[in-house]
Design an enzyme around this catalytic site. Structure first.
Site, short mmCIF file in Angstrom:
data_model
loop_
_atom_site.label_atom_id
_atom_site.label_comp_id
_atom_site.label_asym_id
_atom_site.label_seq_id
_atom_site.Cartn_x
_atom_site.Cartn_y
_atom_site.Cartn_z
N SER A 126 0.81 -1.21 0.00
CA SER A 126 0.00 0.00 0.00
C SER A 126 0.85 1.27 0.00
O SER A 126 1.88 1.34 0.67
CB SER A 126 -0.91 0.00 1.23
N GLN A 148 0.83 -0.29 -4.92
CA GLN A 148 -0.38 0.52 -5.13
C GLN A 148 -0.03 1.98 -4.93
O GLN A 148 0.55 2.36 -3.92
CB GLN A 148 -1.47 0.10 -4.14
N TYR A 150 -1.13 6.09 -4.85
CA TYR A 150 -2.03 7.24 -4.86
C TYR A 150 -1.28 8.37 -5.53
O TYR A 150 -0.11 8.62 -5.20
CB TYR A 150 -2.40 7.67 -3.44
N THR A 176 -4.69 3.61 -7.90
CA THR A 176 -6.05 3.68 -7.37
C THR A 176 -6.71 4.97 -7.85
O THR A 176 -6.19 6.07 -7.62
CB THR A 176 -6.04 3.63 -5.83
N LYS A 290 -7.14 0.64 -10.78
CA LYS A 290 -8.03 0.08 -9.76
C LYS A 290 -9.14 1.07 -9.44
O LYS A 290 -8.87 2.22 -9.11
CB LYS A 290 -7.23 -0.24 -8.50
N HIS A 314 -13.43 0.07 -3.74
CA HIS A 314 -12.61 0.34 -2.56
C HIS A 314 -13.28 -0.24 -1.30
O HIS A 314 -13.31 0.39 -0.24
CB HIS A 314 -12.41 1.85 -2.40
N ASP A 345 -12.25 -6.69 -6.76
CA ASP A 345 -12.19 -6.75 -5.30
C ASP A 345 -13.46 -6.16 -4.72
O ASP A 345 -14.38 -5.80 -5.45
CB ASP A 345 -10.93 -6.08 -4.73
N SER A 346 -13.53 -6.12 -3.41
CA SER A 346 -14.66 -5.56 -2.64
C SER A 346 -15.73 -6.62 -2.38
O SER A 346 -16.50 -6.97 -3.26
CB SER A 346 -15.30 -4.35 -3.35
N GLY A 368 -9.11 -8.25 1.06
CA GLY A 368 -8.65 -7.16 1.91
C GLY A 368 -8.94 -7.39 3.37
O GLY A 368 -8.15 -8.02 4.09
C1 GLV Z 1 -7.59 4.67 2.20
O1 GLV Z 1 -6.98 4.18 1.33
C2 GLV Z 1 -8.64 3.96 2.85
O2 GLV Z 1 -9.40 3.28 2.19
O3 GLV Z 1 -8.71 4.07 4.07
#
Ligand code: GLV
Length: 418
Positions: A126, A148, A150, A176, A290, A314, A345-346, A368
């Site tokens: 991450s 990953q 940001y 992401t 993503k 997410h 995912d999710s 996750g």
């Molecule tokens: C940040 O990436 C979160 O989902 O907390």
């Protein structure tokens, strides 16, 4: 066979009076994790946006598809391995990037890496890690790792993260898209808890040479906490977390400056398609986007030379009321038409979810929260058990559905529930 081996290990352990370290049932896993984690920490991991409708929908969407198993098909030999970017993975799942793992366990990513290493299950490190990617990579040995990203407001920092990821042996960059700013999360808001402000989950930054330079350009602190006892405690906590000697960090206020600078440059709400070529020019690694949920976005991603897509919301943490990822998957798969791998995912919690996502066209999935809960309960050993259990459950569910390999899974194996 891996499934049976795992069952045998558990049941024969029982003969000697040994029980699994973590519950195999995910609902119980979550409940048990809640009981050992602080309210802030559990809330942060479990949180979804708004009413958490999307968190529930992600799960409900799996329930809308029923597996209809095929019989009498000799499933004595089974193979759940999958190929992704030229690598053969032991099973069709990867460890999703989850930030701030120190909220679950002191050893954070290092424990996860130790669990993943012997199994060869890839870890997506991450951007908001608790430990620098270099350290985590060392613990992974030959096990694949991705990074990953940001996209910060500072392109130089983006470049630095990407080049560090390359040097760490990362095999893909996962950008992401859905968190150009953090979603509205009542659990965290009601506890007034954002880990980054306490210096947690910013280890990629505090270990970065470009970030270190950017810190010198910090503006006057936006976060001027009222000088209460709690504020003092937080100050000590975040100063201790900052790399380097405590006294010096305290004197120079480096830890506060780091938090301040991080919050200024963390994300870029202006991010647009036009930014993608910048990334494409700076890495030859596969770029995976993503957060794609729409077919036209998927098509556009292909036009930009993207190498993979993760259908993701997410974990329901960003847009309350958003479409469940399993509902979004078929259109994206159709649009991509096998040109690049599509992951999902999710809401993935067990073997049947992995099988159903696969049957609807996902090459692999990311898991996750379950591994975070296993980490909270039993550290590296907990994560190891979770991974072994998931591998076993995928193997058994696939075999008992009448399939020898993942390639035999298609929508013909599913019926939409009334
Ligand atoms: C940040 O990436 C979160 O989902 O907390």
């Amino acid at each position: 066979v891996v499934g049976i081996n795992r069952q045998t290990a558990i049941y024969t352990g029982g003969v000697s009076g040994r029980r699994p370290r973590i519950p195999t049932d995910v609902t119980q896993l979550e409940e048990r994790a809640r009981s050992v984690m602080s309210a802030d920490a559990f809330g942060y991991v479990a949180a979804g946006a708004g009413s958490e409708e999307t968190v529930r929908e992600n799960r409900a969407a799996f329930g809308r598809w029923a597996l209809v198993p095929r019989m009498l098909r000799d499933v004595s030999k089974r193979d759940i391995s999958v190929e992704l970017f030229g690598r053969r993975l032991p099973a069709p799942f990867l460890l999703a990037p989850v930030g701030v793992l120190e909220l679950a366990h002191r050893e954070a990513e290092l424990a996860v890496a130790r669990a993943a290493k012997p199994l060869g299950v890839p870890l997506i490190m991450s951007n908001q890690g608790s430990q620098p990617m270099e350290q985590v990579s060392e613990s992974l040995g030959d096990t694949p790792r991705w990074f990953q990203l940001y996209w910060s407001t500072e392109n130089e920092l983006v470049e630095s993260f990407v080049s560090r990821a390359e040097n760490c042996g990362c095999e893909a960059i996962v950008l992401t898209l859905d968190t150009t700013t953090v979603g509205w999360r009542p659990r965290d808001l009601d506890l007034a808890f954002l880990p980054f402000l306490r210096g947690r989950g910013i280890a990629q930054y505090t270990s970065d040479p470009v970030f270190s330079r950017l810190m010198d350009e910090a503006s006057t602190p936006r976060f001027q906490p009222r000088p209460t006892l709690a504020a003092l405690r937080t100050l000590i906590e975040l100063t201790r977390r900052f790399p380097g000697p405590f006294a010096k960090t305290l004197r120079t206020r480096r830890a506060q400056v780091a938090v301040q600078r991080f919050s200024e440059i963390f994300s870029r709400p202006s991010l647009s398609w036009d930014d993608l070529p910048f990334l494409r020019e700076r890495t030859s690694l596969p770029i995976v986007l993503k957060g794609i949920l729409r077919s036209e976005d998927a098509k556009r991603a292909l036009d930009y030379g993207v190498d993979g897509i993760v259908v993701s919301n997410h974990g329901g943490r960003q847009v309350d009321g958003s479409i469940a990822t399993l509902d979004a998957l078929p259109d994206v798969v159709a649009a991509v038409d096998d040109r690049v791998p599509v992951l999902l995912d999710s809401g993935v919690r067990g073997g049947a979810d992995v099988i159903r996502a696969r049957a609807l066209g996902a090459r692999a999935v990311l898991i996750g929260r379950p591994y975070v809960y296993a980490l909270a309960l039993a550290g590296a050993q907990g994560v190891r058990e979770l991974l072994e259990n998931l591998i076993a459950e995928i193997d058994l569910t696939m075999g008992l559905s009448g399939c020898q390999s993942l390639d035999e899974l298609d929508s013909n194996l599913l019926r939409r529930r009334a």
